[in-house]
Design a protein around this motif. Structure first.
Motif, PDB file in Angstrom:
ATOM      1  N   SER A  86       0.802  -1.224   0.000  1.00 23.74           N
ATOM      2  CA  SER A  86       0.000   0.000   0.000  1.00 23.74           C
ATOM      3  C   SER A  86       0.833   1.271   0.000  1.00 23.74           C
ATOM      4  CB  SER A  86      -0.927   0.005   1.228  1.00 23.74           C
ATOM      5  OG  SER A  86      -0.160   0.000   2.427  1.00 23.74           O
ATOM      6  N   ALA A  87       2.139   1.135   0.084  1.00 25.05           N
ATOM      7  CA  ALA A  87       3.012   2.322   0.129  1.00 25.05           C
ATOM      8  C   ALA A  87       3.022   3.027  -1.225  1.00 25.05           C
ATOM      9  CB  ALA A  87       4.424   1.918   0.516  1.00 25.05           C
ATOM     10  N   PRO A  88       3.170   4.341  -1.219  1.00 31.88           N
ATOM     11  CA  PRO A  88       3.233   5.082  -2.489  1.00 31.88           C
ATOM     12  C   PRO A  88       4.580   4.932  -3.199  1.00 31.88           C
ATOM     13  CG  PRO A  88       3.448   6.598  -0.638  1.00 31.88           C
ATOM     14  CD  PRO A  88       3.152   5.246  -0.050  1.00 31.88           C
ATOM     15  N   TRP A  89       5.561   4.310  -2.533  1.00 25.91           N
ATOM     16  CA  TRP A  89       6.886   4.165  -3.135  1.00 25.91           C
ATOM     17  C   TRP A  89       7.204   2.676  -3.244  1.00 25.91           C
ATOM     18  CZ3 TRP A  89       6.612   6.147   2.001  1.00 25.91           C
ATOM     19  CH2 TRP A  89       6.278   7.512   2.072  1.00 25.91           C
ATOM     20  N   HIS A  90       7.613   2.249  -4.418  1.00 21.97           N
ATOM     21  CA  HIS A  90       8.005   0.857  -4.632  1.00 21.97           C
ATOM     22  C   HIS A  90       9.482   0.841  -5.016  1.00 21.97           C
ATOM     23  CE1 HIS A  90       3.598   0.651  -4.908  1.00 21.97           C
ATOM     24  NE2 HIS A  90       3.778  -0.519  -4.329  1.00 21.97           N
ATOM     25  N   VAL A  91      10.301   0.704  -3.989  1.00 20.61           N
ATOM     26  CA  VAL A  91      11.751   0.786  -4.135  1.00 20.61           C
ATOM     27  C   VAL A  91      12.370  -0.458  -3.507  1.00 20.61           C
ATOM     28  CG1 VAL A  91      11.867   3.308  -4.217  1.00 20.61           C
ATOM     29  CG2 VAL A  91      11.847   2.144  -1.991  1.00 20.61           C
ATOM     30  N   GLU A  92      13.679  -0.593  -3.697  1.00 24.41           N
ATOM     31  CA  GLU A  92      14.364  -1.776  -3.191  1.00 24.41           C
ATOM     32  C   GLU A  92      14.260  -1.872  -1.671  1.00 24.41           C
ATOM     33  OE1 GLU A  92      18.943  -3.107  -3.405  1.00 24.41           O
ATOM     34  OE2 GLU A  92      17.941  -3.024  -5.358  1.00 24.41           O
ATOM     35  N   LEU A  93      14.119  -3.107  -1.200  1.00 18.89           N
ATOM     36  CA  LEU A  93      14.024  -3.392   0.222  1.00 18.89           C
ATOM     37  C   LEU A  93      15.327  -4.034   0.695  1.00 18.89           C
ATOM     38  CD1 LEU A  93      12.527  -3.969   2.957  1.00 18.89           C
ATOM     39  CD2 LEU A  93      11.635  -6.053   1.874  1.00 18.89           C
ATOM     40  N   GLU A  94      15.907  -3.484   1.770  1.00 24.88           N
ATOM     41  CA  GLU A  94      17.112  -4.033   2.370  1.00 24.88           C
ATOM     42  C   GLU A  94      16.779  -4.566   3.759  1.00 24.88           C
ATOM     43  OE1 GLU A  94      20.300  -0.860   0.363  1.00 24.88           O
ATOM     44  OE2 GLU A  94      19.969  -0.890   2.542  1.00 24.88           O
ATOM     45  N   ILE A  95      17.154  -5.805   4.014  1.00 20.52           N
ATOM     46  CA  ILE A  95      16.963  -6.385   5.337  1.00 20.52           C
ATOM     47  C   ILE A  95      18.343  -6.769   5.873  1.00 20.52           C
ATOM     48  CG2 ILE A  95      15.880  -8.213   6.690  1.00 20.52           C
ATOM     49  CD1 ILE A  95      13.684  -8.367   4.593  1.00 20.52           C
ATOM     50  N   ASN A  96      18.790  -6.070   6.900  1.00 17.87           N
ATOM     51  CA  ASN A  96      20.074  -6.370   7.523  1.00 17.87           C
ATOM     52  C   ASN A  96      19.879  -7.420   8.607  1.00 17.87           C
ATOM     53  OD1 ASN A  96      21.157  -4.412   5.902  1.00 17.87           O
ATOM     54  ND2 ASN A  96      21.621  -2.973   7.541  1.00 17.87           N
ATOM     55  N   VAL A  97      20.746  -8.420   8.620  1.00 19.59           N
ATOM     56  CA  VAL A  97      20.595  -9.520   9.570  1.00 19.59           C
ATOM     57  C   VAL A  97      21.947  -9.816  10.220  1.00 19.59           C
ATOM     58  CG1 VAL A  97      18.669 -10.535   8.309  1.00 19.59           C
ATOM     59  CG2 VAL A  97      20.983 -11.254   7.760  1.00 19.59           C
ATOM     60  N   PRO A  98      21.940 -10.260  11.475  1.00 16.33           N
ATOM     61  CA  PRO A  98      23.205 -10.628  12.114  1.00 16.33           C
ATOM     62  C   PRO A  98      23.824 -11.841  11.435  1.00 16.33           C
ATOM     63  CG  PRO A  98      21.429 -10.357  13.732  1.00 16.33           C
ATOM     64  CD  PRO A  98      20.790 -10.383  12.375  1.00 16.33           C
ATOM     65  N   GLY A  99      25.139 -11.901  11.437  1.00 16.80           N
ATOM     66  CA  GLY A  99      25.808 -13.071  10.897  1.00 16.80           C
ATOM     67  C   GLY A  99      25.416 -14.327  11.668  1.00 16.80           C
ATOM     68  N   GLY A 100      25.282 -15.445  10.973  1.00 19.91           N
ATOM     69  CA  GLY A 100      24.917 -16.698  11.611  1.00 19.91           C
ATOM     70  C   GLY A 100      23.453 -16.817  11.979  1.00 19.91           C
ATOM     71  N   TRP A 101      22.609 -15.968  11.393  1.00 16.80           N
ATOM     72  CA  TRP A 101      21.194 -15.985  11.764  1.00 16.80           C
ATOM     73  C   TRP A 101      20.522 -17.320  11.458  1.00 16.80           C
ATOM     74  CZ3 TRP A 101      17.581 -16.778   7.896  1.00 16.80           C
ATOM     75  CH2 TRP A 101      18.034 -16.601   6.574  1.00 16.80           C
ATOM     76  N   GLN A 102      21.029 -18.054  10.472  1.00 17.94           N
ATOM     77  CA  GLN A 102      20.402 -19.329  10.116  1.00 17.94           C
ATOM     78  C   GLN A 102      20.503 -20.351  11.241  1.00 17.94           C
ATOM     79  OE1 GLN A 102      22.767 -17.772   8.325  1.00 17.94           O
ATOM     80  NE2 GLN A 102      22.354 -17.834   6.116  1.00 17.94           N
ATOM     81  N   GLU A 103      21.525 -20.220  12.100  1.00 18.01           N
ATOM     82  CA  GLU A 103      21.743 -21.194  13.166  1.00 18.01           C
ATOM     83  C   GLU A 103      20.995 -20.845  14.447  1.00 18.01           C
ATOM     84  OE1 GLU A 103      24.640 -20.150  11.223  1.00 18.01           O
ATOM     85  OE2 GLU A 103      23.943 -21.888  10.086  1.00 18.01           O
ATOM     86  N   ASP A 104      20.410 -19.661  14.524  1.00 25.05           N
ATOM     87  CA  ASP A 104      19.686 -19.225  15.724  1.00 25.05           C
ATOM     88  C   ASP A 104      18.184 -19.313  15.442  1.00 25.05           C
ATOM     89  OD1 ASP A 104      18.210 -17.184  17.409  1.00 25.05           O
ATOM     90  OD2 ASP A 104      20.198 -16.966  18.308  1.00 25.05           O
ATOM     91  N   GLU A 105      17.485 -20.164  16.174  1.00 22.05           N
ATOM     92  CA  GLU A 105      16.079 -20.428  15.862  1.00 22.05           C
ATOM     93  C   GLU A 105      15.218 -19.173  15.908  1.00 22.05           C
ATOM     94  OE1 GLU A 105      12.401 -23.303  17.422  1.00 22.05           O
ATOM     95  OE2 GLU A 105      14.445 -23.579  18.182  1.00 22.05           O
TER      96      GLU A 105
END
Length: 296
Positions: A86-105
């Motif tokens: 619903s946002a008026p702007w359709h631009v790139e989305l960046e999601i910053n995540v901590p390293g090793g996030w796959q191993e932390d449930e």
């Protein structure tokens, strides 16, 4: 389930944005980022914030250039999707995540909720990136001394070098630009970004071999959050000599000589050679970033 309410914030209710958990540490990651209240949006259910997003741009931008803060409560993936849709702007989305996030449930669940919301809203994954932050405690790498560096005032020289560099690249954003508009578009997008950065044009440098042949370019810069390695590129015919490391070291030295107390940088996870150069130069990975692009 009660109806969802989407709100764009203002100075009067900007505190609503902070009424949500921060499992990915976005607040710390963006402690130097300056957001505009009117580019922040929240999704509320029964008056409680269940999703939020902060669109961001430089101080002179009239429209956001990306979304770099996006959170979704557990089980509220559709609310997050509606916030984006619903946002008026359709631009790139960046999601910053901590390293090793796959191993932390818990971290994995939080990240995957954001991915699900983004995909539901019509965003598709573009690239995973490593984010770096050099500080003096990392040690300043010694200059190899193999190349000759100098400023170059003519943008056409950089444009030509960028076309050559992007004719054989591992960078996902450059590959997308080439696919959509050819080498000229990819080169122009880089030049536009360099000019957008609030740092002196005189900092841009070309590098030549002792024989006078162009080896590549490096762009030390400041973005709105501070000093950064804006670009490192070796022309195809000079690859295989490790010159990207020389360019990275020179770029770092230049920023330190200009007073930088830290230097940020990023490279695609798939760009294994450049990631190896950052490791060799003493740049630690501080977090990872996943970029999504809108499909419409």
């Amino acid at each position: 389930m009660t109806d969802l309410v989407i709100r764009t914030l203002s100075a009067n209710d900007a505190a609503l944005f902070d009424a949500h958990p921060d499992p990915l540490g976005a607040r710390e990651n963006h402690r130097r980022t300056r957001y505009r209240d009117e580019w922040k949006r929240v999704a509320l259910r029964d008056g409680e914030v269940v999703a939020r997003g902060a669109w961001w741009g430089g101080p002179d931008d009239t429209e956001p250039v990306n979304i770099n803060w996006f959170d979704v409560a557990e089980g509220e993936e559709e609310a997050g999707a509606e916030l984006l849709r619903s946002a008026p702007w359709h631009v790139e989305l960046e999601i910053n995540v901590p390293g090793g996030w796959q191993e932390d449930e818990a971290l994995r669940a939080a990240v995957e909720a954001r991915f699900t919301a983004a995909r539901t809203a019509g965003y598709e994954p573009l690239v995973e990136r490593f984010l770096y932050r050099w500080t003096p405690r990392c040690g300043l790498p010694e200059r190899p001394g193999r190349l000759r560096f100098r400023p170059e005032p003519d943008d056409a020289v950089f444009f030509d070098a960028l076309r050559r560099i992007h004719s054989a690249t591992l960078d996902a954003h450059a590959l997308l630009a080439v696919a959509e508009g050819g080498l000229d578009r990819a080169a122009q997008e880089e030049l536009d970004f360099f000019h957008w950065c609030p740092s002196p044009r005189e900092w841009w440098q070309v590098a030549h071999t002792p024989e006078g042949e162009l080896a590549g370019i490096h762009i030390p810069a400041h973005n709105p959050s501070g000093p950064t390695i804006a670009f490192i590129g070796v022309v195809p015919e000079q690859r295989g000599h490790g010159y990207a490391y020389d360019l990275l070291v020179e770029c770092t030295h230049h920023l330190v000589e200009q007073g930088a107390e830290f230097v940020s940088a990023a490279t695609d996870r798939g760009n294994v050679p450049m990631a190896a150069n950052f490791a060799k130069a003493g740049f630690p990975v501080t977090s990872e970033r996943l970029n999504f692009r809108p499909t419409s």
